[in-house]
Design a protein around this motif. Structure first.
Motif, PDB file in Angstrom:
ATOM      1  N   ARG A   1      -2.763   0.191  -2.097  1.00 11.98           N
ATOM      2  CA  ARG A   1      -1.547  -0.344  -1.462  1.00 11.98           C
ATOM      3  C   ARG A   1      -0.363   0.367  -2.084  1.00 11.98           C
ATOM      4  N   ASP A   2       0.471   0.919  -1.212  1.00 13.42           N
ATOM      5  CA  ASP A   2       1.605   1.700  -1.689  1.00 13.42           C
ATOM      6  C   ASP A   2       2.823   1.414  -0.811  1.00 13.42           C
TER       7      ASP A   2
ATOM      8  N   ILE B   1     -11.415   6.114   0.762  1.00 10.23           N
ATOM      9  CA  ILE B   1     -10.223   5.324   0.430  1.00 10.23           C
ATOM     10  C   ILE B   1      -9.925   4.357   1.580  1.00 10.23           C
ATOM     11  N   ILE B   2      -9.453   3.181   1.208  1.00 12.47           N
ATOM     12  CA  ILE B   2      -9.053   2.164   2.199  1.00 12.47           C
ATOM     13  C   ILE B   2      -7.547   1.957   2.091  1.00 12.47           C
ATOM     14  N   ASN B   3      -6.881   2.022   3.223  1.00 13.63           N
ATOM     15  CA  ASN B   3      -5.453   1.726   3.281  1.00 13.63           C
ATOM     16  C   ASN B   3      -5.275   0.202   3.254  1.00 13.63           C
ATOM     17  N   ALA B   4      -4.790  -0.312   2.134  1.00 11.55           N
ATOM     18  CA  ALA B   4      -4.597  -1.765   1.991  1.00 11.55           C
ATOM     19  C   ALA B   4      -3.137  -2.138   2.237  1.00 11.55           C
ATOM     20  N   GLY B   5      -2.435  -1.304   3.019  1.00 11.49           N
ATOM     21  CA  GLY B   5      -1.029  -1.526   3.326  1.00 11.49           C
ATOM     22  C   GLY B   5      -0.206  -0.369   2.820  1.00 11.49           C
TER      23      GLY B   5
ATOM     24  N   SER C   1      -8.711  -1.651 -12.180  1.00 11.82           N
ATOM     25  CA  SER C   1      -7.564  -2.120 -11.414  1.00 11.82           C
ATOM     26  C   SER C   1      -6.263  -1.560 -11.982  1.00 11.82           C
ATOM     27  N   ILE C   2      -5.424  -0.991 -11.115  1.00 17.34           N
ATOM     28  CA  ILE C   2      -4.086  -0.527 -11.526  1.00 17.34           C
ATOM     29  C   ILE C   2      -3.078  -1.338 -10.718  1.00 17.34           C
ATOM     30  N   THR C   3      -2.197  -2.030 -11.389  1.00 16.93           N
ATOM     31  CA  THR C   3      -1.214  -2.835 -10.651  1.00 16.93           C
ATOM     32  C   THR C   3       0.208  -2.307 -10.831  1.00 16.93           C
ATOM     33  N   ASP C   4       0.337  -1.209 -11.548  1.00 17.23           N
ATOM     34  CA  ASP C   4       1.677  -0.658 -11.773  1.00 17.23           C
ATOM     35  C   ASP C   4       1.545   0.862 -11.885  1.00 17.23           C
TER      36      ASP C   4
ATOM     37  N   LEU D   1     -15.226   0.336  -8.164  1.00 14.91           N
ATOM     38  CA  LEU D   1     -14.074   0.332  -7.260  1.00 14.91           C
ATOM     39  C   LEU D   1     -12.800   0.616  -8.049  1.00 14.91           C
ATOM     40  N   ILE D   2     -11.957   1.518  -7.525  1.00 11.68           N
ATOM     41  CA  ILE D   2     -10.624   1.724  -8.095  1.00 11.68           C
ATOM     42  C   ILE D   2      -9.644   0.968  -7.206  1.00 11.68           C
ATOM     43  N   SER D   3      -9.069  -0.073  -7.765  1.00  5.49           N
ATOM     44  CA  SER D   3      -8.160  -0.939  -7.022  1.00  5.49           C
ATOM     45  C   SER D   3      -6.734  -0.619  -7.470  1.00  5.49           C
ATOM     46  N   ALA D   4      -5.985   0.112  -6.624  1.00  4.03           N
ATOM     47  CA  ALA D   4      -4.645   0.581  -6.999  1.00  4.03           C
ATOM     48  C   ALA D   4      -3.610  -0.094  -6.106  1.00  4.03           C
ATOM     49  N   PHE D   5      -2.886  -1.029  -6.662  1.00  2.00           N
ATOM     50  CA  PHE D   5      -1.892  -1.798  -5.896  1.00  2.00           C
ATOM     51  C   PHE D   5      -0.520  -1.601  -6.510  1.00  2.00           C
TER      52      PHE D   5
END
Ligand code: CP
Length: 356
Positions: free
Chosen positions: A141-142, A159-163, A109-112, A81-85
Motif C-alpha cells: 500500500r502506497d 505483488i498485490i496492489n493493496a491501494g 512487515s514494514i509500516t513506515d 510474505l513481505i507486507s509493506a504499508f
C-alpha cells in the motif's frame, strides 16, 4: 470503568451482522481448480486484469476456507510474505497478515517507508530487487499511484496492489463481490428460477476513491448480475465521474444513472455501497457530507449495505444491529478471500483443492 458483566462476552459471531452463507456459494459454483493455476506468480494490480471464470473459482475457494477454517492450517508453511504499508490501514494490512498467518506462513512487515533505505534515497527498483531475495510475495500500500508500477520491472515475486493512492484497490473489490455472492448465490446461476439482476447504488466519488473505482471495474466482469448502477455523488465535487469508466460499464451493457439525491434513490436499491473517505496525497479527504445512512433511512426491505470502512458520519452506528449491516461481514470475509488469493499466487492451490 469496566464492569464485572462486561468481562463476560460471547465469542460467537452475532447473527444480525449479515448472515453470510459460504456453503450456499459452494453449492452454486462447480469446482474447476485448474483455472486457479493462472494466478500463480501473477501480479494483482488492477481489477481490469482479472478474469471472470477465475474470480468465480477464487470465490469458491474463499467459501471453502470460510466454511471450514480449521481444515486449512499450513498450505503456506515455508513461505514468507513481505507486507509493506506506507499509508494507514486497519483492515487491509491486518486481514492480509491474518490470512497468511492462518495458512501457516511467516511475515515481514514494514509500516513506515522511512525505516527502509528509501529514507536514504534508495530507488523502489532496488528495494524490489531486495524483496526478491527475502520473500515469496509482496503486498504493497502506497500513497503514490506509480510506486507499484516502478517496482514491477524489478520484481520476480508476485505483488498485490493493496491501494495505490486514488487509483485502485482490487482485492477490496474482490471481497465486495464475494460478499454480494454470499448474500445471493443465485446471482451466479443466471439460468436458475430465483435469478434476478440487482440494482446497486454506489455512494462515492469514482475519480477519487480507489475502492469505488475497482468495484466498478469488477462489475464489468459480471454485467449479467446488474440491472442498474446508480452513482450517487455530491454535485459540488468537480470531475467526480471518470467518463472513460462509465464508457467501460456501458460497453458491457450496464445501465448507469447519475444521482445527487441519496434518499430518493434508496427505496429501489438492493445493494447500497457507501464510502466517504479518499486518501489523496499524504492525508484523507471527506466527500458527500450530505449523504448519511441511518436506521431511519428509506432502505428497501432486504437491502444490504456495504462499506469498505473506515466509516465516518455517513454510516450511522444505528444500522449496526440491523439486517442491512453486511459491512462487518464484508470485512470478515476479506480474510478468506485473501487466503484464497495468496494460496494461489504462491503456487500452493493444489495443497488445498483436494481437501473436501
Ligand atoms: N478497506 C480498507 O482499505 O480499509 P483500510 O484502509 O483499513 O485498509
Amino acid at each position: 470503568m469496566v464492569s464485572a458483566q462486561q468481562v463476560e462476552f460471547d465469542r460467537a459471531q452475532p447473527d444480525v451482522y449479515g448472515d453470510a452463507h459460504p456453503k450456499a456459494l459452494l453449492k452454486a459454483i462447480e469446482e474447476d481448480g485448474e483455472l486457479l493455476h493462472c494466478l500463480e506468480n501473477k501480479h494483482i494490480i488492477s481489477a481490469d486484469h482479472l478474469d471472470k471464470s477465475v474470480l468465480v473459482q477464487l470465490f469458491r475457494l474463499a467459501a471453502k476456507f470460510e466454511s471450514n477454517p480449521a481444515r486449512y492450517s499450513s498450505p503456506l508453511q515455508g513461505k514468507i510474505l513481505i507486507s509493506a504499508f506506507y499509508e494507514p490501514s486497519t483492515r487491509t494490512r491486518l486481514s492480509f497478515e491474518s490470512a497468511w498467518h492462518r495458512l501457516g506462513g511467516d511475515i515481514m512487515s514494514i509500516t513506515d517507508r522511512s525505516s527502509t533505505g528509501i529514507a536514504k534515497g534508495e530507488s523502489l527498483q532496488d528495494v524490489a530487487e531486495m524483496f526478491n531475495n527475502y520473500g515469496d510475495c509482496v503486498v504493497l500500500r502506497d500513497t503514490a499511484i506509480e510506486s507499484i508500477e516502478e517496482m514491477i520491472s524489478s520484481l520476480r515475486i508476485p505483488i498485490i496492489n493493496a491501494g495505490n493512492g486514488t487509483d485502485e484497490h482490487p482485492t477490496q473489490a474482490m471481497a465486495d463481490l464475494y460478499t454480494i455472492f454470499k448474500w445471493q448465490p443465485q446471482l451466479l446461476q443466471p439460468e436458475s428460477e430465483g435469478f434476478s439482476p440487482i440494482k446497486i447504488g454506489v455512494v462515492g466519488v469514482p475519480s477519487q476513491m480507489r475502492t469505488v473505482r475497482s468495484l466498478l471495474k469488477m462489475f464489468v466482469h459480471f454485467p449479467e448480475i446488474v440491472d442498474e448502477i446508480v452513482l450517487i455523488y455530491d454535485d459540488s465535487v468537480a470531475d467526480a465521474v471518470d467518463e472513460s469508466q462509465l464508457a467501460q460499464l456501458r460497453d458491457v451493457g450496464i445501465n448507469i444513472t447519475l444521482s445527487h439525491d441519496l434518499n430518493a434513490s434508496l427505496p429501489s436499491l438492493d445493494v447500497v455501497y457507501i464510502n466517504s473517505i479518499a486518501w489523496v496525497g499524504e492525508s484523507y479527504e471527506t466527500y458527500g457530507k450530505s449523504f448519511k445512512l441511518t436506521s431511519c433511512s428509506p432502505l428497501k426491505q432486504g437491502a444490504i449495505i456495504l462499506h469498505p470502512l473506515a466509516r465516518g458520519e455517513e454510516l450511522c452506528t444505528s444500522l449496526d444491529n440491523t439486517t442491512h449491516n453486511w459491512y462487518f461481514s464484508q470485512a470478515r470475509g476479506a480474510v478468506f478471500l485473501r487466503q484464497a488469493l495468496l494460496t494461489c499466487m504462491v503456487q500452493r492451490s493444489s495443497a488445498v483443492m483436494d481437501v473436501v
